[in-house]
Design a protein around this motif. Structure first.
Motif, mmCIF file in Angstrom:
data_model
loop_
_atom_site.group_PDB
_atom_site.id
_atom_site.type_symbol
_atom_site.label_atom_id
_atom_site.label_comp_id
_atom_site.label_asym_id
_atom_site.label_seq_id
_atom_site.Cartn_x
_atom_site.Cartn_y
_atom_site.Cartn_z
ATOM 1 N N SER A 1 0.814 -1.220 0.000
ATOM 2 C CA SER A 1 0.000 0.000 0.000
ATOM 3 C C SER A 1 0.846 1.268 0.000
ATOM 4 O O SER A 1 0.333 2.350 -0.261
ATOM 5 N N ARG B 1 3.212 1.619 -2.113
ATOM 6 C CA ARG B 1 3.880 1.629 -3.417
ATOM 7 C C ARG B 1 3.857 3.009 -4.060
ATOM 8 O O ARG B 1 4.743 3.347 -4.837
ATOM 9 N N THR C 1 -16.059 9.505 -3.341
ATOM 10 C CA THR C 1 -15.680 8.456 -4.290
ATOM 11 C C THR C 1 -16.555 8.488 -5.549
ATOM 12 O O THR C 1 -17.731 8.841 -5.482
ATOM 13 N N ARG D 1 -8.579 -6.985 -0.355
ATOM 14 C CA ARG D 1 -7.679 -7.349 -1.466
ATOM 15 C C ARG D 1 -7.718 -8.839 -1.795
ATOM 16 O O ARG D 1 -7.350 -9.243 -2.883
ATOM 17 N N PHE E 1 -17.855 2.264 2.565
ATOM 18 C CA PHE E 1 -16.588 2.774 3.091
ATOM 19 C C PHE E 1 -16.826 3.865 4.148
ATOM 20 O O PHE E 1 -16.080 3.977 5.122
ATOM 21 N N TYR F 1 -16.721 -4.052 -6.972
ATOM 22 C CA TYR F 1 -16.137 -3.027 -6.096
ATOM 23 C C TYR F 1 -17.162 -2.528 -5.069
ATOM 24 O O TYR F 1 -16.845 -2.302 -3.908
ATOM 25 N N TRP G 1 -14.793 2.554 12.425
ATOM 26 C CA TRP G 1 -13.354 2.339 12.702
ATOM 27 C C TRP G 1 -12.847 3.394 13.695
ATOM 28 O O TRP G 1 -12.184 3.072 14.678
ATOM 29 N N TYR H 1 -7.574 10.648 -9.194
ATOM 30 C CA TYR H 1 -8.523 11.765 -9.038
ATOM 31 C C TYR H 1 -8.612 12.204 -7.575
ATOM 32 O O TYR H 1 -8.733 13.392 -7.281
ATOM 33 N N HIS H 2 -8.516 11.257 -6.636
ATOM 34 C CA HIS H 2 -8.511 11.629 -5.220
ATOM 35 C C HIS H 2 -7.238 12.417 -4.891
ATOM 36 O O HIS H 2 -7.279 13.445 -4.221
ATOM 37 N N HIS I 1 -4.643 9.212 4.282
ATOM 38 C CA HIS I 1 -5.179 7.844 4.282
ATOM 39 C C HIS I 1 -4.142 6.817 3.832
ATOM 40 O O HIS I 1 -3.849 5.857 4.551
ATOM 41 N N ALA J 1 -2.869 4.658 7.030
ATOM 42 C CA ALA J 1 -3.609 3.390 7.203
ATOM 43 C C ALA J 1 -2.668 2.180 7.166
ATOM 44 O O ALA J 1 -2.805 1.259 7.983
HETATM 45 C C1 HEM Z 1 -10.761 0.518 7.872
HETATM 46 C C2 HEM Z 1 -11.126 1.701 7.409
HETATM 47 C C3 HEM Z 1 -10.828 2.142 5.992
HETATM 48 C C4 HEM Z 1 -11.639 2.918 5.229
HETATM 49 C C5 HEM Z 1 -12.982 3.483 5.636
HETATM 50 C C6 HEM Z 1 -10.990 3.107 3.962
HETATM 51 C C7 HEM Z 1 -11.497 3.858 2.924
HETATM 52 C C8 HEM Z 1 -10.905 4.004 1.696
HETATM 53 C C9 HEM Z 1 -11.489 4.669 0.581
HETATM 54 C C10 HEM Z 1 -12.879 5.318 0.562
HETATM 55 C C11 HEM Z 1 -10.619 4.612 -0.449
HETATM 56 C C12 HEM Z 1 -10.861 5.195 -1.852
HETATM 57 C C13 HEM Z 1 -11.718 4.196 -2.620
HETATM 58 C C14 HEM Z 1 -12.374 4.782 -3.836
HETATM 59 O O1 HEM Z 1 -12.716 5.954 -3.875
HETATM 60 O O2 HEM Z 1 -12.594 4.004 -4.796
HETATM 61 C C15 HEM Z 1 -9.444 3.904 0.025
HETATM 62 C C16 HEM Z 1 -8.334 3.634 -0.726
HETATM 63 C C17 HEM Z 1 -7.195 3.064 -0.196
HETATM 64 N N1 HEM Z 1 -7.019 2.574 1.066
HETATM 65 FE FE1 HEM Z 1 -8.373 2.531 2.522
HETATM 66 N N2 HEM Z 1 -9.794 2.440 3.974
HETATM 67 C C18 HEM Z 1 -9.651 1.835 5.206
HETATM 68 C C19 HEM Z 1 -8.583 1.087 5.645
HETATM 69 C C20 HEM Z 1 -7.392 0.985 4.985
HETATM 70 C C21 HEM Z 1 -6.240 0.310 5.506
HETATM 71 C C22 HEM Z 1 -6.108 -0.364 6.881
HETATM 72 C C23 HEM Z 1 -5.288 0.401 4.560
HETATM 73 C C24 HEM Z 1 -3.918 -0.167 4.722
HETATM 74 C C25 HEM Z 1 -3.347 -0.882 3.859
HETATM 75 C C26 HEM Z 1 -5.839 1.140 3.439
HETATM 76 C C27 HEM Z 1 -5.177 1.487 2.271
HETATM 77 C C28 HEM Z 1 -5.741 2.085 1.179
HETATM 78 C C29 HEM Z 1 -5.057 2.282 -0.082
HETATM 79 C C30 HEM Z 1 -3.607 1.923 -0.366
HETATM 80 C C31 HEM Z 1 -5.963 2.882 -0.948
HETATM 81 C C32 HEM Z 1 -5.732 3.262 -2.414
HETATM 82 C C33 HEM Z 1 -6.346 2.227 -3.328
HETATM 83 C C34 HEM Z 1 -5.732 0.870 -3.281
HETATM 84 O O3 HEM Z 1 -4.539 0.710 -3.467
HETATM 85 O O4 HEM Z 1 -6.480 -0.121 -3.060
HETATM 86 N N3 HEM Z 1 -7.124 1.477 3.740
HETATM 87 N N4 HEM Z 1 -9.663 3.544 1.334
#
Ligand code: HEM
Length: 202
Positions: A23, A25, A104, A158, A114, A174, A121, A40-41, A52, A56
């Protein structure tokens, strides 16, 4: 430790650390090259996005360390410092995640899935931290199990997404994963917390 339990523990370590590392990367390859669908974000709301995707993974990488009994027992001070870092990471990445959810382009089902996850969370983790500060350790542990189940949603998402994309196509898959990544995790956590345990002989 029984073999099945040992396998689960090893899988928990490997999956948490692998997804956390993957993540980040964007930091090496850039967002455009490594997560183009998120560009876009990154362009429209960089603070929320980088909060984020920067913090995260910190929370996810800390999960196995915080549940490692030996470290907790031998280095309680370190456990407390890593716990503060876990809480801070979720505060920043949870607020960022909420903004990403509200904006989103993946559709209303994903926004709600989400978005609700972000709010729960933040709330569950805040309760866990509050209980730790009040030294109510047994309750702190229970709320941390809930928080961990939600953080681990990054891994289940994932693992599930490729299957869902094959079954329903990307757009529907998705939307489905925005719920399926965390609701079952939370149910498993509740089952672990409430299942009847054999009484320990005195
Ligand atoms: C648990 C609460 C979490 C919420 C509510 C959340 C929410 C989101 C949302 C809304 C997006 C954008 C998705 C879109 O617009 O299509 C996103 C992307 C992303 N999130 Fe989270 N997330 C969470 C946890 C995590 C965790 C724990 C990680 C750690 C690895 C993480 C890593 C990422 C990454 C790297 C992206 C960019 C897209 C990707 O590579 O898959 N998120 N997240």
């Amino acid at each position: 430790m029984p073999l099945l339990l040992r396998t689960r523990v090893v899988a928990f370590w490997i999956l948490s650390l692998a997804v956390a590392l993957a993540s980040w990367r964007w930091a090496v390859f850039g967002v455009a090259a490594s997560m183009e669908v998120m560009l876009y974000h990154a362009l429209a709301r960089p603070v929320a996005f980088y909060a984020h995707v920067g913090f995260a993974p910190v929370a996810l990488a800390l999960l196995p360390l915080q549940f490692w009994t030996r470290l907790r027992v031998r280095r309680p001070g370190l456990h407390r410092w890593l716990g503060r870092l876990y809480g801070l990471s979720i505060l920043l990445s949870g607020l960022g995640g909420l903004v990403l959810a509200l904006t989103t382009e993946a559709g209303p089902a994903a926004a709600w899935g989400f978005g609700l996850l972000a709010v729960i969370w933040l709330a569950v983790t805040a309760r866990a931290v509050q209980l730790a500060m009040a030294r109510r350790i047994a309750e702190h542990r229970r709320w941390m199990i809930r928080s961990a189940a939600l953080t681990f949603g990054a891994v289940t998402l994932r693992l599930e997404l490729p299957v869902l994309v094959v079954l329903f196509g990307f757009d529907t898959g998705y939307q489905v994963v925005s719920w399926l990544a965390w609701v079952p995790n939370l149910l498993v956590a509740e089952w672990l917390l409430w299942r009847p345990r054999p009484a320990v002989a005195a």
